[in-house]
Design an enzyme around this catalytic site. Structure first.
Site, PDB file in Angstrom:
ATOM      1  N   CYS A  72     -10.013 131.972  53.865  1.00 43.02           N
ATOM      2  CA  CYS A  72     -10.831 130.938  53.229  1.00 43.02           C
ATOM      3  C   CYS A  72     -11.128 131.180  51.747  1.00 43.02           C
ATOM      4  O   CYS A  72     -10.305 130.910  50.888  1.00 43.02           O
ATOM      5  CB  CYS A  72     -12.110 130.747  54.034  1.00 43.02           C
ATOM      6  SG  CYS A  72     -12.967 129.180  53.687  1.00 43.02           S
ATOM      7  N   GLU A 106     -10.488 129.880  60.387  1.00 44.86           N
ATOM      8  CA  GLU A 106     -11.730 130.626  60.289  1.00 44.86           C
ATOM      9  C   GLU A 106     -12.755 130.017  61.249  1.00 44.86           C
ATOM     10  O   GLU A 106     -12.876 128.795  61.359  1.00 44.86           O
ATOM     11  CB  GLU A 106     -12.257 130.545  58.856  1.00 44.86           C
ATOM     12  CG  GLU A 106     -13.522 131.340  58.613  1.00 44.86           C
ATOM     13  CD  GLU A 106     -14.007 131.205  57.179  1.00 44.86           C
ATOM     14  OE1 GLU A 106     -14.515 132.204  56.644  1.00 44.86           O
ATOM     15  OE2 GLU A 106     -13.878 130.110  56.595  1.00 44.86           O
ATOM     16  N   LYS A 131     -12.235 139.934  55.453  1.00 49.28           N
ATOM     17  CA  LYS A 131     -12.406 139.116  54.251  1.00 49.28           C
ATOM     18  C   LYS A 131     -13.101 139.903  53.133  1.00 49.28           C
ATOM     19  O   LYS A 131     -14.193 140.437  53.313  1.00 49.28           O
ATOM     20  CB  LYS A 131     -13.220 137.876  54.619  1.00 49.28           C
ATOM     21  CG  LYS A 131     -13.357 136.822  53.547  1.00 49.28           C
ATOM     22  CD  LYS A 131     -14.156 135.649  54.111  1.00 49.28           C
ATOM     23  CE  LYS A 131     -14.337 134.515  53.125  1.00 49.28           C
ATOM     24  NZ  LYS A 131     -15.170 133.438  53.717  1.00 49.28           N
TER      25      LYS A 131
END
Length: 332
Positions: free
Chosen positions: A204, A87, A162
């Site tokens: 993440c 990321e 995300k």
């Protein structure tokens, strides 16, 4: 009684892998990526090798690209078929205004350079956490945190945005509000077939939500990816245990590229990029600082674990429902 699966563990680090000779490419261009024999598709007796990157991104996009490109070329020389970058591989801005100003579209210059890199090196690139200006940028002035997957021809074969945004406040230590400048993604992307296995994409903070990993497993994933930029307080407490939990419960390989070190004056990242096998063992992990770790992906071993402890077929949807993603068909 359940019995343990006996297996000779992979080395945690693979510094002793033999380097292939550095042949000049036919183009003779500097920084080219010759492909050693182990990287060739279907090479007999060889398991797919993946490389997992650990970098310290800054607001300097050119410096970040040079660092990442060097790691990709090194992985190609070692015979990796797929390279994972973390990321914020493109940059980590020092504030919200800078983060937004540096963002690009997926068809912009930076992704074009990574597509060229994938073609030059003849490998897959997992680019997790690209700051994307989507089609709604002119109206929203907000970006997406996009995990892009490129094939060896440089084609964008998948883009996952995300879905879980990191809004946390650890009193006196860490404050993050990703939702203040980022749009959440609207869908989970189907696993993608690669030479290493079927890849499920996340980013993440998604790591904290087992539902997405179980949905990807149900859709056929064999490798789950969590390119990340964990902070030191959360990473030291939760990073490895969460990654190992996702591997054990899904019976997948888990690959987690990571940011490490001081990204700018107000941010330091935890690092510890790693690979976990489907038994929950850490089979590769980066040392301190930027670099790569390597792991072989053994799908025969994965399917053996799934046969011997068939948790997928033991689930009780009659009691607690089924974790599934809209639009993703279950794998046979």
């Amino acid at each position: 009684m359940l019995r343990a699966v006996p297996r000779t563990p992979l080395r945690r680090l693979l510094p002793a892998l033999p380097r292939a000779p550095r042949h000049p490419c036919s183009s003779g261009s500097p920084g080219s990526c010759p492909r050693p024999p182990r990287a060739m598709a279907g090479a007999p007796g060889l398991k797919p090798l993946v490389a997992v990157g650990q970098v310290t991104s800054t607001p300097d996009k050119e410096l970040n690209f040079a660092t990442c490109a060097g790691l990709v070329r090194e992985a190609a020389r070692r015979g990796a078929c797929l390279v994972f970058l973390p990321e914020g591989f493109d940059y980590i801005g020092s504030d919200t205004a800078q983060t937004l100003s540096l963002a690009e579209a997926l068809d912009g210059d930076l992704m074009g350079r990574y597509a060229e890199l994938a073609r030059d090196c003849g490998l897959w690139l997992s680019l997790g956490g690209f700051h994307e200006r989507g089609q709604d940028w002119p109206t929203t002035r907000r970006i997406y945190n996009c995990h892009a997957l490129l094939d060896p021809a440089g084609r964008l074969v998948a883009a996952y945005r995300k879905t879980h945004l990191c809004d946390v406040e650890l009193e006196g230590r860490v404050t993050m509000k990703e939702s203040s400048f980022t749009n959440p993604g609207a869908e989970i992307v189907a696993p993608v077939s690669t030479p290493a296995g079927k890849l499920g994409l996340s980013v993440c903070y998604d790591l904290r939500f087992p539902e997405i990993s179980l949905a990807l497993r149900r859709a056929g994933a064999e490798i789950l990816t969590y390119p990340s930029a964990f902070t030191v307080p959360t990473g030291s407490a939760h990073w490895e245990v969460l990654l190992r939990a996702r591997a054990i419960e899904s019976q997948c390989y888990v690959v987690a590229a990571a940011q490490t070190g001081k990204n700018h004056e107000r941010r330091t990242s935890y690092g510890h990029a790693l690979v976990v096998d489907p038994w929950g063992a850490v089979v590769a992990q980066c040392r301190e600082g930027p670099g790569l770790c390597y792991a072989e992906i053994d799908l025969d071993y994965l399917h053996r674990i799934r046969r011997e402890i068939p948790v997928h077929s033991h689930r009780r949807p009659d009691l607690y429902g089924t974790v599934a993603a809209a639009g993703l068909a279950p794998s046979p």
